[in-house]
Design a protein around this motif. Structure first.
Motif, PDB file in Angstrom:
ATOM      1  N   GLY A 272     -30.747 -20.163  57.361  1.00  0.00           N
ATOM      2  CA  GLY A 272     -29.967 -19.442  58.359  1.00  0.00           C
ATOM      3  C   GLY A 272     -30.804 -18.849  59.481  1.00  0.00           C
ATOM      4  O   GLY A 272     -32.021 -19.062  59.567  1.00  0.00           O
ATOM      5  N   ASN A 275     -29.809 -17.160  65.755  1.00  0.00           N
ATOM      6  CA  ASN A 275     -29.497 -18.123  66.806  1.00  0.00           C
ATOM      7  C   ASN A 275     -30.270 -19.409  66.518  1.00  0.00           C
ATOM      8  O   ASN A 275     -30.987 -19.499  65.509  1.00  0.00           O
ATOM      9  CB  ASN A 275     -29.835 -17.570  68.196  1.00  0.00           C
ATOM     10  CG  ASN A 275     -31.277 -17.053  68.281  1.00  0.00           C
ATOM     11  OD1 ASN A 275     -32.223 -17.773  67.953  1.00  0.00           O
ATOM     12  ND2 ASN A 275     -31.430 -15.786  68.712  1.00  0.00           N
ATOM     13  N   CYS A 276     -30.161 -20.361  67.405  1.00  0.00           N
ATOM     14  CA  CYS A 276     -30.767 -21.667  67.153  1.00  0.00           C
ATOM     15  C   CYS A 276     -32.297 -21.564  67.074  1.00  0.00           C
ATOM     16  O   CYS A 276     -32.917 -22.126  66.159  1.00  0.00           O
ATOM     17  CB  CYS A 276     -30.359 -22.662  68.233  1.00  0.00           C
ATOM     18  SG  CYS A 276     -30.915 -24.354  67.933  1.00  0.00           S
ATOM     19  N   PHE A 279     -33.423 -19.807  63.927  1.00  0.00           N
ATOM     20  CA  PHE A 279     -33.277 -20.692  62.762  1.00  0.00           C
ATOM     21  C   PHE A 279     -34.439 -21.687  62.699  1.00  0.00           C
ATOM     22  O   PHE A 279     -35.054 -21.886  61.645  1.00  0.00           O
ATOM     23  CB  PHE A 279     -31.946 -21.440  62.842  1.00  0.00           C
ATOM     24  CG  PHE A 279     -31.815 -22.554  61.845  1.00  0.00           C
ATOM     25  CD1 PHE A 279     -31.535 -22.293  60.516  1.00  0.00           C
ATOM     26  CD2 PHE A 279     -31.981 -23.886  62.229  1.00  0.00           C
ATOM     27  CE1 PHE A 279     -31.434 -23.321  59.584  1.00  0.00           C
ATOM     28  CE2 PHE A 279     -31.866 -24.917  61.316  1.00  0.00           C
ATOM     29  CZ  PHE A 279     -31.600 -24.637  59.986  1.00  0.00           C
ATOM     30  N   ALA A 320     -29.305 -27.560  61.137  1.00  0.00           N
ATOM     31  CA  ALA A 320     -28.766 -26.624  62.129  1.00  0.00           C
ATOM     32  C   ALA A 320     -27.276 -26.874  62.352  1.00  0.00           C
ATOM     33  O   ALA A 320     -26.488 -25.929  62.488  1.00  0.00           O
ATOM     34  CB  ALA A 320     -29.531 -26.773  63.444  1.00  0.00           C
ATOM     35  N   ILE A 325     -25.375 -23.322  63.279  1.00  0.00           N
ATOM     36  CA  ILE A 325     -26.292 -22.531  64.096  1.00  0.00           C
ATOM     37  C   ILE A 325     -26.374 -23.113  65.504  1.00  0.00           C
ATOM     38  O   ILE A 325     -26.434 -22.386  66.499  1.00  0.00           O
ATOM     39  CB  ILE A 325     -27.700 -22.499  63.460  1.00  0.00           C
ATOM     40  CG1 ILE A 325     -27.648 -21.813  62.092  1.00  0.00           C
ATOM     41  CG2 ILE A 325     -28.693 -21.801  64.366  1.00  0.00           C
ATOM     42  CD1 ILE A 325     -27.288 -20.354  62.131  1.00  0.00           C
TER      43      ILE A 325
END
Length: 355
Positions: A272, A275-276, A279, A320, A325
């Motif tokens: 997790g 944000n991208c 992550f 992702a 995410i």
């Protein structure tokens, strides 16, 4: 290789004449495919192999009516439409045809209109009585009655009225059919229905077996992915974070397997992030040492190794998406590229902390 040939036959159901591939004929039956006009024409001209699942029709085969050339067979079929003698070159007494097969404008070498499949016509008691009389009279030497297939039923009944009464004394004009006719019709309908059902059941069985196979495969994969075993427990020889190129190569070989690939996707998705980029940072920090990150760039520029071609990069992108995410693939790729670029800054920061 089997030679192609065509035979001129008479369809007894509707008294139409046609030149058909000889391999469609089995005994006194003809298998006729249910195809569109254009495809049916191609099937006849190419002499396609017979399929016994096709509907079948009763036929009469003309004498000396098999030819190795379709155009010649069609020419003979046109003669048979007007006369019962295939060897006749001159026009004899014309007889009424029940159904017109081809237009009068077609030539011997090209036909744009294809004959419709023969339609089954219900028999009445007079038809069966007449056919019964014909069969009985064939055993006689002198009194054999020749039934011309091109003459209508009504004309034949008028000519053989006396014979019909002898064979079927219970036949009268008020009866639409007798029990024998009805039994034959019902039997034919039952057989045809059974053949159609067998064909349908066969198709359904094939579909079911295919679905069962896919279901079994997906079930086995689901059992693996439902935490019954993890990537780390299955491959305890892989130690994260990876410190050498050789260790990455070993991991790449493992990730070529679809099940192992999906297992690692599931493991990374559990990490997790807010944000991208967060992550990607969390995943790569646990997967690669900073020294290894210094040897890679996203596209392998400036003498560095190409990270985008690695299976682990694909795993991160899929993870992702699975964790919701990343909005799209591009966001994850940019985040990975940014993390690799900052490897030098992370190294300098670590050195400053030590000093």
């Amino acid at each position: 290789m089997e030679e192609k040939s065509w035979t001129v036959v008479l369809f007894l159901d509707d008294k139409t004449v046609e030149a058909i591939p000889s391999n469609w004929i089995q005994g006194q039956l003809c298998y006729w495919p249910s195809l569109a006009t254009e495809k049916l024409l191609q099937a006849i001209r190419k002499c396609e192999p017979v399929n016994t699942c096709w509907p079948s029709h009763n036929i009469k085969i003309f004498r000396n009516a098999t030819f190795d050339d379709y155009a010649r067979a069609r020419a003979k079929a046109k003669i048979a439409e007007e006369t019962s003698d295939l060897n006749s070159d001159s026009e004899q007494v014309k007889r009424k045809r029940v159904q017109k097969i081809l237009s009068s404008s077609e030539s011997d070498s090209s036909y744009s209109i294809l004959p419709s499949p023969p339609k089954i016509k219900k028999k009445n008691c007079k038809d069966d009585a007449m056919m019964k009389k014909s069969v009985l009279n064939r055993n006689n030497d002198e009194d054999e009655i020749q039934i011309d297939p091109f003459i209508g039923i009504e004309n034949r009944i008028e000519k053989q009225n006396d014979a019909l009464i002898e064979v079927w004394p219970n036949v009268n004009e008020k009866e639409n059919f007798n029990p024998v006719c009805k039994a034959c019709i019902e039997r034919d309908k039952s057989f045809k229905t059974i053949f159609e059902q067998i064909h349908i059941i066969r198709g359904i069985s094939i579909d079911i077996l295919s679905e069962v196979k896919d279901l079994k495969k997906n079930t086995n994969r689901s059992n693996i992915l439902e935490n019954k075993c993890t990537f780390y427990t299955m491959h305890s020889n892989i130690k994260f974070p990876l410190k050498t190129v050789d260790e990455i190569d070993v991991l790449e070989g493992i990730l070529n397997g679809e099940d192992d690939f999906q297992l690692l996707v599931l493991e990374f998705a559990k990490i997790g992030g807010t944000n991208c980029y967060n992550f990607v940072k969390r995943v790569l920090s646990t997967s690669l040492t900073n020294e290894m990150a210094l040897q890679y760039s996203w596209l392998g520029r400036k003498g560095k190794l190409n990270f985008s071609k690695l299976n682990i990069a694909k795993v991160i992108i899929n993870a992702a998406e699975k964790a919701d995410i990343s909005q799209n693939r591009t966001d994850t790729e940019v985040a990975i590229q940014t993390w690799l670029k900052r490897a030098s800054d992370r190294r300098n920061s670590a050195i400053n902390k030590k000093n």
